[in-house]
Write a protein that holds these residues in place. Structure first.
Motif, PDB file in Angstrom:
ATOM      1  N   LEU A  30      63.556  78.286  -4.090  1.00 37.86           N
ATOM      2  CA  LEU A  30      64.699  77.503  -4.536  1.00 37.86           C
ATOM      3  C   LEU A  30      64.194  76.072  -4.626  1.00 37.86           C
ATOM      4  O   LEU A  30      63.672  75.536  -3.643  1.00 37.86           O
ATOM      5  N   GLY A  67      74.337  71.728  -8.638  1.00 38.67           N
ATOM      6  CA  GLY A  67      74.385  73.131  -9.016  1.00 38.67           C
ATOM      7  C   GLY A  67      73.167  73.535  -9.829  1.00 38.67           C
ATOM      8  O   GLY A  67      72.160  72.831  -9.847  1.00 38.67           O
ATOM      9  N   HIS A  68      73.287  74.645 -10.512  1.00 41.73           N
ATOM     10  CA  HIS A  68      72.162  75.244 -11.233  1.00 41.73           C
ATOM     11  C   HIS A  68      71.866  74.539 -12.551  1.00 41.73           C
ATOM     12  O   HIS A  68      72.767  74.069 -13.237  1.00 41.73           O
ATOM     13  N   GLU A 113      76.828  68.814 -13.933  1.00 47.62           N
ATOM     14  CA  GLU A 113      77.318  69.340 -12.656  1.00 47.62           C
ATOM     15  C   GLU A 113      78.240  68.346 -11.945  1.00 47.62           C
ATOM     16  O   GLU A 113      79.281  68.731 -11.432  1.00 47.62           O
ATOM     17  N   VAL A 159      65.374  72.243  -5.551  1.00 47.06           N
ATOM     18  CA  VAL A 159      66.513  71.365  -5.774  1.00 47.06           C
ATOM     19  C   VAL A 159      65.971  69.971  -6.090  1.00 47.06           C
ATOM     20  O   VAL A 159      65.315  69.361  -5.248  1.00 47.06           O
ATOM     21  N   GLU A 179      64.253  79.283  -8.679  1.00 47.79           N
ATOM     22  CA  GLU A 179      65.625  78.983  -9.038  1.00 47.79           C
ATOM     23  C   GLU A 179      65.733  77.462  -9.050  1.00 47.79           C
ATOM     24  O   GLU A 179      65.448  76.807  -8.046  1.00 47.79           O
ATOM     25  N   GLU A 196      70.910  74.996 -16.254  1.00 48.93           N
ATOM     26  CA  GLU A 196      71.087  76.050 -17.257  1.00 48.93           C
ATOM     27  C   GLU A 196      69.815  76.199 -18.102  1.00 48.93           C
ATOM     28  O   GLU A 196      69.052  75.232 -18.253  1.00 48.93           O
ATOM     29  N   THR A 254      67.799  73.963  -9.302  1.00 46.88           N
ATOM     30  CA  THR A 254      69.106  73.361  -9.097  1.00 46.88           C
ATOM     31  C   THR A 254      68.951  71.851  -8.967  1.00 46.88           C
ATOM     32  O   THR A 254      67.840  71.339  -8.838  1.00 46.88           O
TER      33      THR A 254
END
Length: 152
Positions: free
Chosen positions: A82, A39-40, A54, A84, A8, A42, A10
Motif C-alpha cells: 500500500l 483515497g485511491h 478526493e 500513500v 495499491e 483512479e 492512494t
C-alpha cells in the motif's frame, strides 16, 4: 518462481488553515478514527489530480497547489504494498461538509496527539510536521499486528 508484487496507490492530504488542520473522523470499521482526507488513485489519474478530487469528494473543499510532503508504505505478507502519497495544502475554497466516510472538522494542530487517531496516524504525523522525515514504512505480522515501523 518470483511472486509479482502489486501496489495499491492512494493519497492523503493535510489541509491547513492557520494553526488548524482539517481532519476526518472516519467511521469505517476497518480503519476508524481521526485522519486526513484521501483515497485511491483512479487508473490514468495523476497523483495531484487524485488529491484534489478526493479532498473535494470527501469535504466539499477545492484545494489549490497541494505539495507532496512524504510517502507512507505498508509492505504486506503477500509481497503487495500500500503506497500513500502524502500532501499538504493551505490554499482552498468552498464550504466544508462531512461525508459517508465520516465527520470533517477543523482542529488545532497541537490537539491531534490527544485525539482518537486512526491506526498508525500518530506515528505518521512527523512526516507531515517535521521536515527531517519524508517516509513512513510499516510491516505487519500474520495477525495484523505492527511488526516494523520506521521513519526516514
Amino acid at each position: 518462481m518470483a511472486v509479482k508484487a502489486l501496489a495499491e496507490l492512494t493519497v492523503m492530504c493535510m489541509v491547513c488553515d492557520g494553526s488548524k488542520v482539517l481532519v476526518q473522523n472516519r467511521v469505517d470499521h476497518e480503519w476508524p478514527g481521526i485522519t486526513f482526507p484521501g483515497g485511491h488513485v483512479e487508473p490514468g489519474e495523476a497523483f495531484t489530480e487524485a488529491v484534489v478530487r478526493e479532498v473535494f469528494e470527501e469535504t466539499g473543499l477545492t484545494v489549490c497547489g497541494p505539495q507532496l510532503c512524504g510517502v507512507k508504505q505498508r509492505a504486506d505478507q503477500d509481497g503487495s504494498r500500500l503506497i500513500v502519497l502524502l500532501y499538504q495544502c493551505s490554499r482552498f475554497s468552498g464550504e466544508l461538509h462531512s461525508c459517508d466516510e465520516g465527520e470533517n472538522l477543523w482542529v488545532e494542530r497541537q490537539a491531534l496527539p490527544a485525539m482518537k487517531l486512526a491506526d498508525t496516524m500518530e506515528q505518521l504525523l512527523p512526516v507531515f510536521f517535521d521536515e527531517q522525515y519524508s517516509e513512513f514504512y510499516l510491516t505487519r505480522d500474520e495477525n495484523g499486528q505492527v511488526k516494523e515501523l520506521k521513519l526516514f
